[in-house]
Scaffold this motif. Structure first.
Motif, PDB file in Angstrom:
ATOM      1  N   ALA A  79     -76.497  -5.919 -80.700  1.00  0.00           N
ATOM      2  CA  ALA A  79     -75.574  -6.619 -81.596  1.00  0.00           C
ATOM      3  C   ALA A  79     -76.315  -7.602 -82.492  1.00  0.00           C
ATOM      4  N   ALA A  80     -77.288  -8.319 -81.921  1.00  0.00           N
ATOM      5  CA  ALA A  80     -78.044  -9.297 -82.711  1.00  0.00           C
ATOM      6  C   ALA A  80     -78.886  -8.611 -83.786  1.00  0.00           C
ATOM      7  N   VAL A  81     -79.508  -7.495 -83.430  1.00  0.00           N
ATOM      8  CA  VAL A  81     -80.312  -6.758 -84.409  1.00  0.00           C
ATOM      9  C   VAL A  81     -79.446  -6.223 -85.541  1.00  0.00           C
ATOM     10  N   VAL A  82     -78.319  -5.622 -85.197  1.00  0.00           N
ATOM     11  CA  VAL A  82     -77.421  -5.075 -86.226  1.00  0.00           C
ATOM     12  C   VAL A  82     -76.884  -6.195 -87.113  1.00  0.00           C
ATOM     13  N   ALA A  83     -76.504  -7.320 -86.501  1.00  0.00           N
ATOM     14  CA  ALA A  83     -75.995  -8.456 -87.282  1.00  0.00           C
ATOM     15  C   ALA A  83     -77.068  -9.005 -88.211  1.00  0.00           C
ATOM     16  N   MET A  84     -78.281  -9.140 -87.700  1.00  0.00           N
ATOM     17  CA  MET A  84     -79.375  -9.668 -88.525  1.00  0.00           C
ATOM     18  C   MET A  84     -79.688  -8.720 -89.674  1.00  0.00           C
ATOM     19  N   CYS A  85     -79.715  -7.422 -89.397  1.00  0.00           N
ATOM     20  CA  CYS A  85     -79.966  -6.438 -90.457  1.00  0.00           C
ATOM     21  C   CYS A  85     -78.879  -6.515 -91.528  1.00  0.00           C
ATOM     22  N   THR A 113     -86.614  -8.610 -89.506  1.00  0.00           N
ATOM     23  CA  THR A 113     -85.863  -7.945 -88.427  1.00  0.00           C
ATOM     24  C   THR A 113     -86.737  -7.346 -87.337  1.00  0.00           C
ATOM     25  N   ARG A 114     -87.982  -7.024 -87.640  1.00  0.00           N
ATOM     26  CA  ARG A 114     -88.877  -6.495 -86.611  1.00  0.00           C
ATOM     27  C   ARG A 114     -89.417  -7.632 -85.749  1.00  0.00           C
ATOM     28  N   TRP A 115     -89.918  -7.308 -84.561  1.00  0.00           N
ATOM     29  CA  TRP A 115     -90.462  -8.351 -83.689  1.00  0.00           C
ATOM     30  C   TRP A 115     -91.717  -7.844 -82.990  1.00  0.00           C
ATOM     31  N   ASN A 116     -92.632  -8.772 -82.729  1.00  0.00           N
ATOM     32  CA  ASN A 116     -93.909  -8.418 -82.119  1.00  0.00           C
ATOM     33  C   ASN A 116     -93.770  -8.428 -80.605  1.00  0.00           C
ATOM     34  N   ALA A 117     -93.568  -7.261 -80.033  1.00  0.00           N
ATOM     35  CA  ALA A 117     -93.322  -7.161 -78.595  1.00  0.00           C
ATOM     36  C   ALA A 117     -94.550  -7.546 -77.777  1.00  0.00           C
ATOM     37  N   PHE A 118     -95.765  -7.369 -78.334  1.00  0.00           N
ATOM     38  CA  PHE A 118     -96.964  -7.810 -77.626  1.00  0.00           C
ATOM     39  C   PHE A 118     -96.868  -9.294 -77.289  1.00  0.00           C
ATOM     40  N   ILE A 119     -96.524 -10.094 -78.286  1.00  0.00           N
ATOM     41  CA  ILE A 119     -96.442 -11.540 -78.087  1.00  0.00           C
ATOM     42  C   ILE A 119     -95.269 -11.882 -77.178  1.00  0.00           C
ATOM     43  N   ALA A 120     -94.115 -11.219 -77.391  1.00  0.00           N
ATOM     44  CA  ALA A 120     -92.940 -11.501 -76.568  1.00  0.00           C
ATOM     45  C   ALA A 120     -93.197 -11.186 -75.100  1.00  0.00           C
ATOM     46  N   LEU A 121     -93.796 -10.042 -74.821  1.00  0.00           N
ATOM     47  CA  LEU A 121     -94.073  -9.655 -73.438  1.00  0.00           C
ATOM     48  C   LEU A 121     -95.085 -10.598 -72.791  1.00  0.00           C
ATOM     49  N   ALA A 122     -96.115 -10.976 -73.540  1.00  0.00           N
ATOM     50  CA  ALA A 122     -97.141 -11.853 -72.985  1.00  0.00           C
ATOM     51  C   ALA A 122     -96.563 -13.227 -72.633  1.00  0.00           C
ATOM     52  N   ILE A 123     -95.754 -13.787 -73.521  1.00  0.00           N
ATOM     53  CA  ILE A 123     -95.157 -15.099 -73.250  1.00  0.00           C
ATOM     54  C   ILE A 123     -94.127 -14.989 -72.133  1.00  0.00           C
ATOM     55  N   ALA A 124     -93.344 -13.914 -72.136  1.00  0.00           N
ATOM     56  CA  ALA A 124     -92.333 -13.721 -71.087  1.00  0.00           C
ATOM     57  C   ALA A 124     -92.979 -13.646 -69.719  1.00  0.00           C
ATOM     58  N   PRO A 146     -82.395   1.821 -82.676  1.00  0.00           N
ATOM     59  CA  PRO A 146     -81.680   1.329 -83.869  1.00  0.00           C
ATOM     60  C   PRO A 146     -82.560   0.596 -84.853  1.00  0.00           C
ATOM     61  N   ILE A 147     -83.529  -0.194 -84.355  1.00  0.00           N
ATOM     62  CA  ILE A 147     -84.344  -0.983 -85.288  1.00  0.00           C
ATOM     63  C   ILE A 147     -85.250  -0.081 -86.112  1.00  0.00           C
ATOM     64  N   ASN A 148     -85.719   1.011 -85.506  1.00  0.00           N
ATOM     65  CA  ASN A 148     -86.561   1.939 -86.261  1.00  0.00           C
ATOM     66  C   ASN A 148     -85.748   2.768 -87.238  1.00  0.00           C
ATOM     67  N   PHE A 149     -84.587   3.236 -86.811  1.00  0.00           N
ATOM     68  CA  PHE A 149     -83.713   3.977 -87.717  1.00  0.00           C
ATOM     69  C   PHE A 149     -83.350   3.128 -88.930  1.00  0.00           C
ATOM     70  N   VAL A 271     -90.225 -14.468 -81.845  1.00  0.00           N
ATOM     71  CA  VAL A 271     -91.634 -14.136 -82.077  1.00  0.00           C
ATOM     72  C   VAL A 271     -91.810 -13.601 -83.499  1.00  0.00           C
ATOM     73  N   PRO A 272     -93.032 -13.609 -84.017  1.00  0.00           N
ATOM     74  CA  PRO A 272     -93.250 -13.107 -85.380  1.00  0.00           C
ATOM     75  C   PRO A 272     -93.022 -11.605 -85.478  1.00  0.00           C
ATOM     76  N   THR A 273     -93.073 -11.107 -86.703  1.00  0.00           N
ATOM     77  CA  THR A 273     -92.804  -9.695 -86.962  1.00  0.00           C
ATOM     78  C   THR A 273     -93.894  -8.795 -86.406  1.00  0.00           C
TER      79      THR A 273
END
Length: 319
Positions: A79-85, A113-124, A146-149, A271-273
């Motif tokens: 929902a957040a991704v769709v709303a932000m897009c 709208t994209r997010w850097n999962a490397f950074i998110a996973l490392a901080i998480a 959805p984010i890629n589509f 996190v950044p893009t």
């Protein structure tokens, strides 16, 4: 700011400092004569096709979802991704009126709208251990399709690139991140047994993913772009690092998410893009230079904004 809040801010800052030090190490190594320049392209390919998929598969395949609000977290993320897009797309008429080219808007859209999962996973992992890894991996599993589509569709619409539906669909379904997420969830939910030595091998590969991925992020940054950022770069940075977390946390509260999951959702949005959007922009006629500059500036600013996002989300998580 009260002493207690300053102390909390310092704890959060120090907990994520190693992540950004690895990014800085990547910046330094990329410019060092010690490593052959051809290494970096190989590292990116290895991370994309092997290391990161192994991490996502292992995390999701072995996760304990029994105590987790799976549906609420997944609904919140989508929902957040769709709303932000939708919100960023709504800005196009205004930006077009002030002279922003369509190709530049496609990069604004991607970087917001994209997010850097490397950074998110490392901080998480640093702030919440295996639980943090699982929540962020679950978010990624929920939004990766959805984010890629949406992003590829926006690039097709605004960059003037031409791609048939078959090519578009093939690019999506052969994405190693999507495949690894789907396989990990299937193995977990269906209880499919995996030969123990094979799973141990995947685990060993996965352990290298975050550190090498963060070094690769640093190697991809262009420091000169952070010195005199274009107004569109700053605009996209505000959208991504400040506005997107607000949308995500708001969606989490409306979906009934509670506890640390709220903080981890806020982190995922804050996190950044993603760096791979640069490659997509380059291949599909977007403004790749603008994308690279924005990714660099967002990464620099996120060092300051992520602790603020974690603190704010933590307040809601605490009730």
């Amino acid at each position: 700011m009260p002493t207690a809040e300053l102390a909390l801010m310092l704890i959060i800052f120090e907990s994520i400092l190693p992540i950004f030090l690895l990014v800085l190490l990547g910046v330094a190594l990329k410019r060092s004569p010690l490593i052959n320049g051809t290494f970096w392209e190989g590292l990116e390919q290895c991370g994309y096709y092997v290391l990161f998929p192994a991490l996502l598969f292992h995390t999701l395949a072995t996760a304990d979802f029994s105590s987790m609000e799976i549906s609420a977290i997944a609904v919140t993320a989508v929902a957040a991704v769709v709303a932000m897009c939708g919100l960023v797309l709504a800005l196009w008429p205004v930006l077009r009126r002030i002279g922003v080219p369509a190709s530049a808007f496609s990069s604004v859209f991607q970087t917001a709208t994209r997010w850097n999962a490397f950074i998110a996973l490392a901080i998480a992992q640093k702030i919440a251990g295996d639980y943090g890894l699982t929540v962020v991996a679950l978010v990624m599993a929920a939004i990766i399709l959805p984010i890629n589509f949406i992003n590829v569709g926006v690039l097709l619409r605004f960059s003037g690139a031409h791609m048939g539906f078959g090519t578009f669909a093939l690019r999506i379904i052969t994405n190693p991140m999507i495949i690894s997420c789907l396989l990990g969830v299937l193995v977990n939910q269906l209880g499919i047994p995996i030969y123990a030595p094979l799973m141990t091998t995947i685990d060993l590969v996965a352990r290298a993913a975050l550190s090498l991925g963060l070094i690769a992020v640093g190697a991809g940054l262009r420091v000169s772009d952070a010195l005199k950022p274009h107004p569109l770069v700053l605009f996209s940075t505000v959208l991504k690092l400040a506005f997107f977390p607000v949308v995500m946390i708001g969606a989490a509260l409306m979906a009934g998410v509670t506890g640390p999951a709220i903080t981890l959702l806020g982190l995922s949005a804050g996190v950044p893009t993603a760096m791979n959007g640069y490659i997509l922009a380059k291949k599909m006629g977007g403004d790749a230079e603008l994308y690279a500059a924005t990714a660099t500036v967002q990464t620099v600013f996120s060092f300051l904004t992520i602790p603020l996002v974690l603190m704010a989300a933590g307040q809601f998580a605490a009730g």
